[in-house]
Design a protein around this motif. Structure first.
Motif, PDB file in Angstrom:
ATOM      1  N   TYR A 115       3.730   3.522   7.547  1.00 38.55           N
ATOM      2  CA  TYR A 115       3.370   2.105   7.545  1.00 38.55           C
ATOM      3  C   TYR A 115       2.175   1.844   8.462  1.00 38.55           C
ATOM      4  O   TYR A 115       1.296   1.046   8.128  1.00 38.55           O
ATOM      5  CB  TYR A 115       4.570   1.264   7.993  1.00 38.55           C
ATOM      6  N   SER A 116       2.125   2.539   9.608  1.00 41.43           N
ATOM      7  CA  SER A 116       1.030   2.320  10.562  1.00 41.43           C
ATOM      8  C   SER A 116      -0.317   2.684   9.945  1.00 41.43           C
ATOM      9  O   SER A 116      -1.304   1.969  10.123  1.00 41.43           O
ATOM     10  CB  SER A 116       1.269   3.137  11.831  1.00 41.43           C
ATOM     11  N   LYS A 117      -0.370   3.810   9.201  1.00 38.06           N
ATOM     12  CA  LYS A 117      -1.622   4.193   8.553  1.00 38.06           C
ATOM     13  C   LYS A 117      -1.986   3.203   7.453  1.00 38.06           C
ATOM     14  O   LYS A 117      -3.170   2.858   7.286  1.00 38.06           O
ATOM     15  CB  LYS A 117      -1.511   5.600   7.972  1.00 38.06           C
ATOM     16  N   ALA A 118      -0.982   2.720   6.717  1.00 35.77           N
ATOM     17  CA  ALA A 118      -1.246   1.719   5.676  1.00 35.77           C
ATOM     18  C   ALA A 118      -1.793   0.432   6.279  1.00 35.77           C
ATOM     19  O   ALA A 118      -2.712  -0.186   5.737  1.00 35.77           O
ATOM     20  CB  ALA A 118       0.033   1.443   4.889  1.00 35.77           C
ATOM     21  N   ARG A 165      -3.473   0.138   9.163  1.00 34.61           N
ATOM     22  CA  ARG A 165      -4.847   0.388   9.610  1.00 34.61           C
ATOM     23  C   ARG A 165      -5.806   0.401   8.429  1.00 34.61           C
ATOM     24  O   ARG A 165      -6.913  -0.145   8.510  1.00 34.61           O
ATOM     25  CB  ARG A 165      -4.930   1.725  10.358  1.00 34.61           C
ATOM     26  N   SER A 166      -5.372   0.999   7.339  1.00 32.47           N
ATOM     27  CA  SER A 166      -6.225   1.050   6.142  1.00 32.47           C
ATOM     28  C   SER A 166      -6.474  -0.347   5.598  1.00 32.47           C
ATOM     29  O   SER A 166      -7.595  -0.657   5.162  1.00 32.47           O
ATOM     30  CB  SER A 166      -5.562   1.928   5.070  1.00 32.47           C
ATOM     31  N   ARG A 167      -5.449  -1.189   5.639  1.00 30.90           N
ATOM     32  CA  ARG A 167      -5.611  -2.567   5.159  1.00 30.90           C
ATOM     33  C   ARG A 167      -6.632  -3.321   6.011  1.00 30.90           C
ATOM     34  O   ARG A 167      -7.500  -4.021   5.480  1.00 30.90           O
ATOM     35  CB  ARG A 167      -4.261  -3.280   5.189  1.00 30.90           C
ATOM     36  N   GLU A 168      -6.532  -3.179   7.333  1.00 32.08           N
ATOM     37  CA  GLU A 168      -7.476  -3.868   8.218  1.00 32.08           C
ATOM     38  C   GLU A 168      -8.902  -3.380   7.978  1.00 32.08           C
ATOM     39  O   GLU A 168      -9.838  -4.182   7.956  1.00 32.08           O
ATOM     40  CB  GLU A 168      -7.077  -3.623   9.686  1.00 32.08           C
ATOM     41  N   LYS A 169      -9.070  -2.080   7.788  1.00 33.88           N
ATOM     42  CA  LYS A 169     -10.402  -1.544   7.541  1.00 33.88           C
ATOM     43  C   LYS A 169     -10.950  -2.007   6.195  1.00 33.88           C
ATOM     44  O   LYS A 169     -12.149  -2.288   6.067  1.00 33.88           O
ATOM     45  CB  LYS A 169     -10.365  -0.010   7.586  1.00 33.88           C
ATOM     46  N   ALA A 170     -10.072  -2.095   5.184  1.00 32.28           N
ATOM     47  CA  ALA A 170     -10.515  -2.538   3.855  1.00 32.28           C
ATOM     48  C   ALA A 170     -10.966  -3.991   3.891  1.00 32.28           C
ATOM     49  O   ALA A 170     -11.999  -4.351   3.299  1.00 32.28           O
ATOM     50  CB  ALA A 170      -9.378  -2.352   2.841  1.00 32.28           C
ATOM     51  N   ILE A 229       0.832  -1.199   0.000  1.00 32.14           N
ATOM     52  CA  ILE A 229       0.000   0.000   0.000  1.00 32.14           C
ATOM     53  C   ILE A 229       0.870   1.253   0.000  1.00 32.14           C
ATOM     54  O   ILE A 229       0.630   2.191  -0.769  1.00 32.14           O
ATOM     55  CB  ILE A 229      -0.936  -0.008   1.219  1.00 32.14           C
ATOM     56  N   VAL A 230       1.890   1.274   0.850  1.00 29.59           N
ATOM     57  CA  VAL A 230       2.813   2.417   0.896  1.00 29.59           C
ATOM     58  C   VAL A 230       3.468   2.620  -0.461  1.00 29.59           C
ATOM     59  O   VAL A 230       3.563   3.755  -0.967  1.00 29.59           O
ATOM     60  CB  VAL A 230       3.879   2.198   1.987  1.00 29.59           C
ATOM     61  N   ARG A 231       3.905   1.519  -1.084  1.00 36.10           N
ATOM     62  CA  ARG A 231       4.569   1.604  -2.393  1.00 36.10           C
ATOM     63  C   ARG A 231       3.623   2.118  -3.472  1.00 36.10           C
ATOM     64  O   ARG A 231       3.980   3.008  -4.259  1.00 36.10           O
ATOM     65  CB  ARG A 231       5.079   0.211  -2.769  1.00 36.10           C
ATOM     66  N   ASP A 232       2.398   1.595  -3.539  1.00 39.86           N
ATOM     67  CA  ASP A 232       1.462   1.976  -4.602  1.00 39.86           C
ATOM     68  C   ASP A 232       1.008   3.427  -4.460  1.00 39.86           C
ATOM     69  O   ASP A 232       0.843   4.129  -5.466  1.00 39.86           O
ATOM     70  CB  ASP A 232       0.254   1.044  -4.588  1.00 39.86           C
ATOM     71  N   LEU A 233       0.769   3.883  -3.232  1.00 39.93           N
ATOM     72  CA  LEU A 233       0.367   5.280  -3.047  1.00 39.93           C
ATOM     73  C   LEU A 233       1.476   6.232  -3.467  1.00 39.93           C
ATOM     74  O   LEU A 233       1.216   7.303  -4.036  1.00 39.93           O
ATOM     75  CB  LEU A 233      -0.016   5.524  -1.590  1.00 39.93           C
ATOM     76  N   LYS A 234       2.710   5.848  -3.182  1.00 41.33           N
ATOM     77  CA  LYS A 234       3.845   6.679  -3.581  1.00 41.33           C
ATOM     78  C   LYS A 234       4.007   6.690  -5.092  1.00 41.33           C
ATOM     79  O   LYS A 234       4.247   7.739  -5.709  1.00 41.33           O
ATOM     80  CB  LYS A 234       5.122   6.152  -2.912  1.00 41.33           C
ATOM     81  N   HIS A 235       3.855   5.527  -5.723  1.00 44.52           N
ATOM     82  CA  HIS A 235       4.071   5.412  -7.168  1.00 44.52           C
ATOM     83  C   HIS A 235       2.909   6.005  -7.966  1.00 44.52           C
ATOM     84  O   HIS A 235       3.111   6.728  -8.942  1.00 44.52           O
ATOM     85  CB  HIS A 235       4.261   3.942  -7.539  1.00 44.52           C
ATOM     86  N   ASP A 236       1.672   5.703  -7.568  1.00 46.24           N
ATOM     87  CA  ASP A 236       0.503   6.092  -8.362  1.00 46.24           C
ATOM     88  C   ASP A 236       0.022   7.501  -8.067  1.00 46.24           C
ATOM     89  O   ASP A 236      -0.501   8.179  -8.956  1.00 46.24           O
ATOM     90  CB  ASP A 236      -0.644   5.109  -8.117  1.00 46.24           C
ATOM     91  N   HIS A 237       0.178   7.968  -6.813  1.00 47.08           N
ATOM     92  CA  HIS A 237      -0.399   9.256  -6.439  1.00 47.08           C
ATOM     93  C   HIS A 237       0.607  10.226  -5.829  1.00 47.08           C
ATOM     94  O   HIS A 237       0.212  11.329  -5.422  1.00 47.08           O
ATOM     95  CB  HIS A 237      -1.545   9.037  -5.438  1.00 47.08           C
ATOM     96  N   GLU A 238       1.858   9.808  -5.723  1.00 44.74           N
ATOM     97  CA  GLU A 238       2.905  10.639  -5.136  1.00 44.74           C
ATOM     98  C   GLU A 238       2.535  11.066  -3.705  1.00 44.74           C
ATOM     99  O   GLU A 238       2.802  12.188  -3.271  1.00 44.74           O
ATOM    100  CB  GLU A 238       3.163  11.871  -6.004  1.00 44.74           C
ATOM    101  N   VAL A 239       1.905  10.162  -2.998  1.00 46.91           N
ATOM    102  CA  VAL A 239       1.496  10.403  -1.607  1.00 46.91           C
ATOM    103  C   VAL A 239       2.295   9.483  -0.699  1.00 46.91           C
ATOM    104  O   VAL A 239       2.297   8.261  -0.889  1.00 46.91           O
ATOM    105  CB  VAL A 239      -0.011  10.153  -1.412  1.00 46.91           C
ATOM    106  N   GLN A 240       2.980  10.070   0.266  1.00 48.05           N
ATOM    107  CA  GLN A 240       3.783   9.296   1.211  1.00 48.05           C
ATOM    108  C   GLN A 240       2.986   9.102   2.495  1.00 48.05           C
ATOM    109  O   GLN A 240       2.594  10.073   3.147  1.00 48.05           O
ATOM    110  CB  GLN A 240       5.096  10.021   1.512  1.00 48.05           C
TER     111      GLN A 240
END
Length: 486
Positions: free
Chosen positions: A279-282, A284-289, A265-276
């Motif tokens: 890891y903790s937020k990624a 949490r987002s994975r668990e919620k998804a 998730i961290v890698r794709d957000l950085k590559h696709d949207h230039e958003v850093q």
């Protein structure tokens, strides 16, 4: 004279003003209640007061509001000025004297009065502005096909209609991430949503309001050009909340076999949207998804009895059992489908049993029994969900397995060397031979005799594949030559 009001009156003022707005629309005024001639108690509540009503025009400012109140209460503006003079004298006395006590009652009374007037005036101004906006923004009869319901809608433009405020907020967050800028919310209520660029000097802004009494929100004003510096726009993306990230990645978890980690998730957000993102937020987002797509684990366990009931209804002849503990909580579940039970007599009678860990919220172990069909393909017989591999769970599993499949001629059971399996087979299948996996044996031997592990592998497999006692004993003697402990 004491002039003050309880802050709880503000809500009552709002309700009264809304009710009176229709009658006062032509006058362009607002009705407000005023409490006076009361007292303050020890808890700073205003009690034993009189109530009167006043009408305030939309062009009212602070000084005009004071005049209206003074006229209603038969006070002169001179009296009001004298109160301020009393405050000034009190402050001067306090600064010039360290010994003599100073009476702050007048100062506190005037301060409370001023605070309340400012509070009420702000409420009045906001209420009048809102009424004016509602009058200016007509209700639009909208075709349902034009209403935006997709949270991932790409473009934003003037006069767009969204099904509700939450949809607009989600679309706007995605829009900000994709276009590499940030915004802040200036106003958000049931009737209006106003946002602007993070840079106060930037001209980008968006204002939307509700379409009449519906839940729909219409973009009434939209200035899409940024005049802020690029470094401000590319700063930490505040719109990339875990909720928005969930909306972006939830499709990754529709397939149960997909492995999509927080690092991905961290890698794709950085590559696709230039958003850093951290890891903790990624994580949490994975668990919620996962929870949003697959539901909560606790809710799944609660639906298990219904699921097993329907499984039996759609597969008549199956053997299905569910066991709970003394508190009614889930403990074991056993499933042997009718199709497997019908295929059992036509398969090679060597039953393979094993357990594997469940990677779920509450953990557990999945026990499986399988066999080979006539073509040597794996044929599933039964599966069971238990808390752990222990004596009770394996004994319960073999008890249900025997009730479902019974015993066949030349039947044998093969497993690893788990002590609970050995005990359960001795108790429930005493007449059936029990063998061990050669893979597990070799793995145990390698871990115990690391020095000679490469030397005895071929000889070991030759012994396990021997079809005669003579050949088997010959190969075991070869193992003795390598290491007698083998």
């Amino acid at each position: 004279m004491k002039v003050a009001a309880n802050k709880q009156l503000v809500d009552a003022n709002k309700q009264l003003a809304v009710a009176a707005n229709n009658q006062l629309a032509e006058m362009d005024s607002t009705a407000v209640l005023l409490q006076h001639n009361g007292q303050w108690d020890q808890n700073k509540n205003y009690i034993n007061f009189d109530v009167c009503g006043i009408v305030i025009r939309s062009d009212c400012n602070y000084n005009k509001l004071i005049d209206v109140i003074c006229n209603e209460l038969n006070l002169s503006t001179t009296t009001h000025s004298q109160l301020y003079n009393e405050v000034a004298k009190t402050e001067e006395a306090a600064s010039n004297s360290d010994d003599e006590p100073v009476d702050y009652s007048v100062a506190e009374e005037v301060a409370d009065f001023i605070d309340y007037v400012e509070l009420v005036s702000n409420q009045i101004i906001e209420m009048i502005d809102e009424r004016h906006r509602n009058n200016e923004e007509e209700v639009i009869d909208i075709d349902d096909d034009l209403v935006i319901t997709n949270n991932r809608h790409q473009e934003i433009s003037l006069s767009q209609i969204y099904k509700d405020k939450e949809t607009l907020k989600t679309v706007l967050s995605h829009y900000a991430i994709n276009n590499h800028f940030q915004y802040c919310v200036q106003k958000s209520c049931k009737k209006e949503y106003l946002v602007a660029c993070l840079d106060k000097n930037c001209k980008w802004m968006l204002r939307a309001s509700r379409n009449g009494n519906t839940n729909q929100f219409i973009i009434r004003k939209f200035s899409h050009i940024h005049t802020c510096a690029l470094e401000i726009r590319l700063k930490d993306q505040r719109q990339a909340t875990s909720t928005i990230i969930v909306d972006m990645i939830k499709h990754k978890f529709t397939n149960i076999k997909t492995k999509y980690t927080a690092t991905d998730i961290v890698r794709d957000l950085k590559h696709d949207h230039e958003v850093q993102v951290k890891y903790s937020k990624a994580w949490r987002s994975r668990e919620k998804a996962i929870e949003k797509v697959r539901g909560k684990a606790a809710e799944s366990y609660a639906e298990l009895p219904s699921y097993l009931y329907m499984l039996h209804r759609t597969n008549p002849g199956s053997y299905i059992e569910l066991k709970s503990d003394e508190d009614g909580m889930f403990l074991y579940a056993f499933v042997a489908l009718n199709a497997s039970m019908k295929g059992w007599p036509y398969c090679i009678p060597v039953v393979i049993v094993d357990g594997t860990f469940l990677k779920s919220t509450y953990g557990g172990i999945l026990l499986v029994a399988a066999i080979q069909d006539a073509e040597g393909k794996i044929f599933p017989l039964a599966f069971c969900v238990v808390d752990s591999e222990n004596d009770d769970s394996w004994e319960w599993f073999f008890d249900k397995f025997r009730k479902a499949y019974g015993v066949r001629e030349d039947m044998s059971i093969v497993s690893d060397r788990h002590e609970s399996i050995i005990k359960a087979t001795i108790t429930l299948y005493p007449e059936v031979p029990h063998g061990a996996f050669t893979f597990h044996l070799l793995k145990n031997m390698k871990s115990k005799f690391k020095k000679n592990s490469k030397k005895f592998k071929d000889t070991f497999f030759a012994a396990t594949n021997a079809y005669t006692v003579k050949k088997f004993e010959y190969k075991t003697r070869e193992l003795d030559k390598i290491d007698k402990r083998l």
